[in-house]
Write an enzyme that holds these catalytic residues in place. Structure first.
Site, PDB file in Angstrom:
ATOM      1  N   HIS A 176       5.348  -4.574  -6.544  1.00 67.04           N
ATOM      2  CA  HIS A 176       5.365  -3.308  -5.993  1.00 67.04           C
ATOM      3  C   HIS A 176       6.949  -2.617  -5.874  1.00 67.04           C
ATOM      4  O   HIS A 176       7.042  -1.500  -6.254  1.00 67.04           O
ATOM      5  CB  HIS A 176       4.734  -3.337  -4.713  1.00 67.04           C
ATOM      6  CG  HIS A 176       4.495  -2.121  -4.106  1.00 67.04           C
ATOM      7  ND1 HIS A 176       3.825  -0.835  -4.725  1.00 67.04           N
ATOM      8  CD2 HIS A 176       5.165  -1.509  -3.006  1.00 67.04           C
ATOM      9  CE1 HIS A 176       3.786   0.107  -3.768  1.00 67.04           C
ATOM     10  NE2 HIS A 176       4.415  -0.223  -2.660  1.00 67.04           N
TER      11      HIS A 176
ATOM     12  N   TYR B  25       2.249   7.740   7.523  1.00 68.65           N
ATOM     13  CA  TYR B  25       0.772   7.624   7.085  1.00 68.65           C
ATOM     14  C   TYR B  25      -0.109   8.576   7.977  1.00 68.65           C
ATOM     15  O   TYR B  25      -1.102   9.172   7.307  1.00 68.65           O
ATOM     16  CB  TYR B  25       0.235   6.076   7.575  1.00 68.65           C
ATOM     17  CG  TYR B  25       1.311   5.131   6.556  1.00 68.65           C
ATOM     18  CD1 TYR B  25       0.620   4.363   5.506  1.00 68.65           C
ATOM     19  CD2 TYR B  25       2.503   4.593   6.954  1.00 68.65           C
ATOM     20  CE1 TYR B  25       1.092   3.486   4.769  1.00 68.65           C
ATOM     21  CE2 TYR B  25       3.270   3.764   6.093  1.00 68.65           C
ATOM     22  CZ  TYR B  25       2.554   3.281   5.162  1.00 68.65           C
ATOM     23  OH  TYR B  25       3.222   2.346   4.125  1.00 68.65           O
TER      24      TYR B  25
ATOM     25  N   ASP C 252       5.987   3.878  -4.566  1.00 68.46           N
ATOM     26  CA  ASP C 252       5.438   3.814  -3.400  1.00 68.46           C
ATOM     27  C   ASP C 252       5.209   5.336  -2.516  1.00 68.46           C
ATOM     28  O   ASP C 252       4.737   6.110  -3.221  1.00 68.46           O
ATOM     29  CB  ASP C 252       6.062   3.022  -2.187  1.00 68.46           C
ATOM     30  CG  ASP C 252       5.230   2.524  -0.892  1.00 68.46           C
ATOM     31  OD1 ASP C 252       4.354   1.765  -0.982  1.00 68.46           O
ATOM     32  OD2 ASP C 252       5.768   3.001   0.137  1.00 68.46           O
TER      33      ASP C 252
END
Ligand code: NAG
Ligand code: NAG
Length: 494
Positions: free
Chosen positions: A421, A364, A219
């Site tokens: 994930h 982000y 990630d």
């Protein structure tokens, strides 16, 4: 989840349309991310998680005094997001069954520390093993992502230790919380994204006395460590990545060209992990709304998750659900029972207690913006020997041919036919054995290819011309202050 590499294009397009991050600082070794005037404490201080009784009472009060849910649509499973018909279980568990005392002890089972880097207190687990005669010690930086925490690695740590018992090396594990996550400080300044964090963790590893080390990441951890492999290749002995992606021009070109005939660039049995692109795009569009919010208006969402543990849990669990299995979308339980309640709630505690929901979202917006895109580092290759492992439900798939455009020494791509994930969190044993075997393979490669890695003259010349071109052609901003690194004039060189 880094998710949605393709959404990068979207975000960049959006950035071009309006966002202006030009005021953000460039990449420097010593950018100061702390409050102005703060005294930096560079000592390495033992740290323990301590939850205040009044904070626990407050949490339980908020959980128990929420408003009634508006019911989810009939039979809508997780297609509209978290399903309120099944979600109550988790809230009740948190309020009534989660043993805060026992869990606090559990989370403190490994030695933890804090030290200040570039003005921010950075929290990390640091496990220094005994080094028996004849074995070598290899330091490893392991980085988590969103919506994770250092908790992702707790079970894997034990499995890694088991898996190295009969090897000729031991692993010294350094597992930090990202800035703005868990018990690491957040920055009040704009611009602390995945590239800037690469400098923070380089500085952390150097602070701990390591000039050469391994890295592992998934990630966001995968993007930060990929940046480190790009910026400081001479420091990184090897690299294990469980979300391998290459955000290079070449990879994106290959992706579109090969859509006519995918098996020309990848083996047939994995073609459906990426093609037809229509499916991939549909799935990314369906599941990546959170990404656009984080990348554009993180602070607005931050207000609700900071005030309400119910909101925090719903937002984070949605990401856990979709990134664990794509099909969880159609499961009324969102597939969350694949994890033990304590696992998921421990992880949430890293967000709720230190109030890091809002600050975690900002990675982000601080990464996916025009300024970062123009820096161009994503397009620069690295020679660090790399092993990638790919779970079947990883959020984005790239075949080895594309990965090689970023990782020129891609030694292996291990394809798993199961799992999602959060590999270390979901299947710590599978993760650990793959990781330890990657270390072994990379060490063998390094032994056989000393000249590749040690021909510094060529290596540096090569790297430098690459970067010089980048700097000249794209922008003039990649420079670093000379303070501690007098002999180097370029931040991509160590
Ligand atoms: C919670 O954990 C503590 C410490 O392990 C233990 O002493 C206590 O009995 C537990 N409480 C409950 C209600 O189980
Ligand atoms: C990306 O890298 C490739 C290969 O090094 C180069 O040809 C290309 O011009 C680069 N793209 C940009 C936008 O800098």
């Amino acid at each position: 989840m880094m998710h949605s590499w393709l959404v990068l294009g979207l975000v960049v397009a959006a950035a071009a349309a309006g966002y202006d991050y030009r005021s953000q600082p460039d990449l420097y070794y010593d950018t100061w991310w702390g409050p102005e005037g703060k005294e930096e404490d560079t000592t390495i201080r033992p740290f323990r998680i301590e939850w205040d009784k009044k904070d626990i009472d407050d949490l339980v009060y908020r959980l128990k005094n929420r408003r009634e849910f508006v019911p989810s649509l009939d039979d809508s499973a997780y297609r509209y997001g978290v399903n309120t018909h099944t979600f109550g279980f988790w809230l009740d568990y948190w309020a009534n069954d989660y043993n805060f005392t026992a869990r606090e002890q559990y989370l403190n089972q490994y030695p933890q520390f804090k030290t200040d880097i570039q003005g921010l207190g950075i929290h990390f687990i640091w496990i220094k093993p005994e080094v028996p005669e004849g074995k070598i010690n290899i330091p490893v930086l392991m980085l988590h992502g969103f919506p994770g925490s250092v908790r992702e690695f707790y079970d894997a740590i034990k499995e890694i230790q088991k898996a190295t018992e009969n090897k000729n090396f031991v692993l010294e594990l350094i597992i930090p919380s990202l800035p703005g996550f868990g018990y690491s400080d957040y920055s009040n300044k704009e611009g602390l994204g995945a590239a800037e964090m690469a400098f923070i963790y380089k500085n952390l590893m150097n602070r701990l006395g390591h000039e050469k080390y391994f890295m592992q990441g998934g990630d966001w951890g995968s993007l930060i460590t990929a940046n480190m492999a790009t910026f400081f290749p001479d420091e990184i002995i090897g690299y294990h990545n469980n979300m391998g992606v290459a955000l290079t021009d070449a990879a994106f070109s290959m992706m579109s060209i090969a859509s006519l005939n995918p098996s020309s660039i990848m083996s047939c049995d994995v073609v459906n992990r990426l093609y037809p692109l229509k499916n991939t795009f549909e799935q990314l569009t369906r599941d990546s709304g959170y990404f656009h919010v984080h990348a554009t208006k993180p602070d607005t969402l931050g207000i609700s998750v900071s005030d309400s543990p119910t909101a925090l849990m719903a937002w984070l669990f949605q990401q856990v659900s979709i990134c664990t299995r794509k099909a969880n979308y159609d499961d009324p339980e969102g597939g969350l029972h694949r994890y033990r309640p304590e696992q998921l709630l421990d992880n949430l505690m890293f967000y709720w207690m230190p109030n890091k929901g809002p600050t975690s979202f900002r990675i982000y917006s601080n990464t996916f913006n025009l300024r970062n895109y123009h820096l161009g580092y994503l397009n620069v290759t690295t020679t660090v020997p790399t092993v990638v492992v790919q779970a079947s439900d990883e959020i984005f798939y790239m075949p080895p041919s594309m990965l090689k455009t970023k990782f020129s020494n891609l030694l292996a791509v291990d394809v798993l036919n199961d799992y999602g994930h959060f590999l270390a969190f979901e299947v710590p044993d599978v993760f650990a054995s793959n990781f330890v075997s990657a270390v072994q393979r990379i060490l063998a490669f390094n032994n056989q290819n000393m000249n590749v890695r040690q021909d510094k003259q060529d290596f540096r010349a090569n790297k430098l011309s690459n970067i010089r071109q980048l700097v000249r052609e794209r922008i003039n901003s990649i420079r670093h202050k000379m303070s501690n690194y007098e002999n180097n004039e370029n931040p991509f060189m160590y």
